[in-house]
Design a protein around this motif. Structure first.
Motif, PDB file in Angstrom:
ATOM      1  N   THR A 102       0.831  -1.200   0.000  1.00 33.28           N
ATOM      2  CA  THR A 102       0.000   0.000   0.000  1.00 33.28           C
ATOM      3  C   THR A 102       0.869   1.255   0.000  1.00 33.28           C
ATOM      4  N   ARG A 103       1.933   1.241   0.787  1.00 33.84           N
ATOM      5  CA  ARG A 103       2.850   2.387   0.802  1.00 33.84           C
ATOM      6  C   ARG A 103       3.466   2.610  -0.579  1.00 33.84           C
ATOM      7  N   ALA A 104       3.826   1.529  -1.256  1.00 35.38           N
ATOM      8  CA  ALA A 104       4.450   1.642  -2.579  1.00 35.38           C
ATOM      9  C   ALA A 104       3.482   2.251  -3.584  1.00 35.38           C
ATOM     10  N   LEU A 105       2.234   1.847  -3.551  1.00 35.64           N
ATOM     11  CA  LEU A 105       1.238   2.423  -4.464  1.00 35.64           C
ATOM     12  C   LEU A 105       1.007   3.901  -4.152  1.00 35.64           C
ATOM     13  N   ALA A 106       0.978   4.242  -2.869  1.00 31.56           N
ATOM     14  CA  ALA A 106       0.796   5.643  -2.483  1.00 31.56           C
ATOM     15  C   ALA A 106       1.952   6.501  -2.982  1.00 31.56           C
ATOM     16  N   ALA A 107       3.176   5.984  -2.851  1.00 36.58           N
ATOM     17  CA  ALA A 107       4.350   6.731  -3.306  1.00 36.58           C
ATOM     18  C   ALA A 107       4.338   6.912  -4.820  1.00 36.58           C
ATOM     19  N   LEU A 108       3.961   5.865  -5.547  1.00 38.18           N
ATOM     20  CA  LEU A 108       3.913   5.953  -7.003  1.00 38.18           C
ATOM     21  C   LEU A 108       2.842   6.935  -7.460  1.00 38.18           C
ATOM     22  N   LEU A 114      -1.259  11.340  -9.483  1.00 41.04           N
ATOM     23  CA  LEU A 114      -2.539  10.674  -9.686  1.00 41.04           C
ATOM     24  C   LEU A 114      -3.235  10.426  -8.358  1.00 41.04           C
ATOM     25  N   LEU A 115      -4.533  10.221  -8.413  1.00 41.33           N
ATOM     26  CA  LEU A 115      -5.330   9.994  -7.228  1.00 41.33           C
ATOM     27  C   LEU A 115      -5.670   8.512  -7.080  1.00 41.33           C
ATOM     28  N   VAL A 116      -5.607   8.022  -5.856  1.00 41.32           N
ATOM     29  CA  VAL A 116      -6.004   6.650  -5.549  1.00 41.32           C
ATOM     30  C   VAL A 116      -6.998   6.697  -4.396  1.00 41.32           C
ATOM     31  N   ALA A 117      -8.200   6.216  -4.650  1.00 40.05           N
ATOM     32  CA  ALA A 117      -9.237   6.157  -3.623  1.00 40.05           C
ATOM     33  C   ALA A 117      -9.464   4.710  -3.211  1.00 40.05           C
ATOM     34  N   PRO A 118      -9.220   4.355  -1.956  1.00 36.24           N
ATOM     35  CA  PRO A 118      -9.530   3.005  -1.494  1.00 36.24           C
ATOM     36  C   PRO A 118     -11.031   2.857  -1.261  1.00 36.24           C
ATOM     37  N   VAL A 119     -11.525   1.646  -1.429  1.00 37.48           N
ATOM     38  CA  VAL A 119     -12.954   1.407  -1.211  1.00 37.48           C
ATOM     39  C   VAL A 119     -13.180   1.173   0.289  1.00 37.48           C
ATOM     40  N   LEU A 120     -13.159   2.267   1.015  1.00 37.01           N
ATOM     41  CA  LEU A 120     -13.502   2.283   2.440  1.00 37.01           C
ATOM     42  C   LEU A 120     -14.814   3.048   2.566  1.00 37.01           C
ATOM     43  N   GLN A 121     -15.872   2.451   2.018  1.00 43.34           N
ATOM     44  CA  GLN A 121     -17.132   3.161   1.852  1.00 43.34           C
ATOM     45  C   GLN A 121     -17.818   3.494   3.168  1.00 43.34           C
ATOM     46  N   HIS A 122     -17.451   2.832   4.266  1.00 38.79           N
ATOM     47  CA  HIS A 122     -18.063   3.164   5.552  1.00 38.79           C
ATOM     48  C   HIS A 122     -17.817   4.629   5.922  1.00 38.79           C
ATOM     49  N   ARG A 123     -16.697   5.176   5.466  1.00 41.24           N
ATOM     50  CA  ARG A 123     -16.378   6.568   5.796  1.00 41.24           C
ATOM     51  C   ARG A 123     -17.365   7.546   5.140  1.00 41.24           C
ATOM     52  N   PHE A 124     -18.140   7.050   4.159  1.00 43.67           N
ATOM     53  CA  PHE A 124     -19.078   7.907   3.445  1.00 43.67           C
ATOM     54  C   PHE A 124     -20.518   7.709   3.916  1.00 43.67           C
ATOM     55  N   ARG A 125     -20.703   6.901   4.938  1.00 41.00           N
ATOM     56  CA  ARG A 125     -22.038   6.753   5.513  1.00 41.00           C
ATOM     57  C   ARG A 125     -22.491   8.069   6.142  1.00 41.00           C
ATOM     58  N   PRO A 126     -23.768   8.418   5.994  1.00 42.68           N
ATOM     59  CA  PRO A 126     -24.257   9.637   6.662  1.00 42.68           C
ATOM     60  C   PRO A 126     -24.008   9.615   8.164  1.00 42.68           C
ATOM     61  N   SER A 127     -24.150   8.452   8.795  1.00 38.67           N
ATOM     62  CA  SER A 127     -23.928   8.365  10.243  1.00 38.67           C
ATOM     63  C   SER A 127     -22.485   8.672  10.604  1.00 38.67           C
TER      64      SER A 127
END
Length: 334
Positions: A102-108, A114-127
């Motif tokens: 993950t660190r290597a992808l972030a550095a690249l 470029l932008l990389v968005a992980p699928v941590l969809q819980h962070r987008f819950r209204p609650s």
């Protein structure tokens, strides 16, 4: 924005539903899988063509971004190819087999702009968003304690899929494959965590290489508030995850598709989500949060807003998971 999807397995459905929600803003250009069976299923379900042509999906100059839904053991190689090809990336958790992946992808991505968005969809819950706003406002006061319980269930048939729950394909068990979503929310809301002790085990309920039950003692936030974490996929028949954050002026409780803030003066603030959860069925949730994530990603790519959740968040949450495993049964880790 034109998008390619690589990987047409179990994680596909909410992403396709999100693309359909954003028709006119997002267009699916390519859908790719190695499996002919999965390509056929995709074409039958969505009435769109699928192929095994990975190179075209990445190199097509009309494509702006790629959604990568393949297993974790392929994330570093394919993620690197996608970023080297100049495409923005949405990547399923845990964004690599190891934290270093993950660190290597972030550095690249940073090097390529470029932008990389992980699928941590819980962070987008209204609650969760409402809870984050309350915490950020400072009105709740100092964090005094926290608990997190993830009592989920997965049958043995779930782990009978080749590689599932293994270190070689998935990187581990319940922590990386299921609990990472809730742990990421807990880390973000609490202002950070440090693991003080942990137990990690595989119960007699599952035949798998990785862990299916974890208990940890932790300190939360800058004030080192005490608390506990428990996560399992052996909790038949599966129950909703819950977390409780005890602040100086109110207690936040998240779980069962809602956030409740119980203030000491008697007020109660409640925000509800669309509903659903992965406590027994890994796909039994509404795709609304995926749609919000994709829309926010488009905003960031178009320069309208900063990327709200990025690989830095994944790295920080994975570091916590690494701490837990370091305290755990070393035999589980090979």
């Amino acid at each position: 924005m034109k998008i390619s999807i690589i990987g047409l397995g179990m994680a596909l459905a909410p992403h396709m539903a999100s693309i359909n929600d954003l028709l006119g803003r997002v267009t699916l250009a390519h859908a790719v899988a190695r499996s002919a069976e999965r390509r056929d299923a995709f074409e039958a379900e969505y009435r769109r063509a699928a192929s095994d042509d990975l190179n075209t999906a990445i190199s097509d100059p009309a494509v702006d971004a790629v959604i990568l839904l393949t297993p974790p053991d392929s994330h570093r190689e394919l993620g690197t190819r996608i970023l080297q090809g100049g495409k923005h990336l949405i990547i399923e958790k845990p964004a690599g087999l190891t934290t270093d992946d993950t660190r290597a992808l972030a550095a690249l991505a940073k090097d390529k702009g470029l932008l990389v968005a992980p699928v941590l969809q819980h962070r987008f819950r209204p609650s969760v968003r409402a809870a984050a706003q309350l915490v950020g406002s400072g009105e709740l006061g100092m964090l005094c304690g926290a608990t997190c319980l993830i009592p989920w269930w997965r049958s043995q048939s779930y782990y009978d899929e080749p590689g599932r729950g293994s270190f070689a394909r998935d990187g581990g068990g319940v922590l990386l494959t299921q609990a990472i979503h809730t742990l990421d929310v807990l880390r973000a809301l609490s202002g950070g965590m440090r693991i003080k002790a942990a137990q990690v085990a595989t119960t007699a309920l599952h035949r798998m290489e990785g862990e299916d039950v974890v208990c940890a003692l932790a300190e939360f936030g800058p004030g080192a508030a005490p608390g506990t974490i428990m996560a399992t996929t052996a909790g038949y028949p599966g129950f909703p995850e819950t977390m409780t954050l005890i602040f100086e002026h109110a207690t936040l409780r998240l779980g069962e598709a809602k956030m409740q803030a119980f203030y000491h003066d008697g007020r109660v603030n409640e925000v509800r989500d669309a509903g659903g959860g992965g406590n027994a069925d890994p796909m039994a949730f509404h795709h609304t949060d995926h749609t919000t994530l994709l829309s926010a990603f488009c905003d960031a790519v178009e320069g309208r807003a900063a990327l709200q959740v990025d690989l830095t968040d994944v790295v920080r949450t994975r570091e916590l998971i690494d701490q837990i495993l370091a305290f755990g049964n070393t035999e589980l880790q090979g």
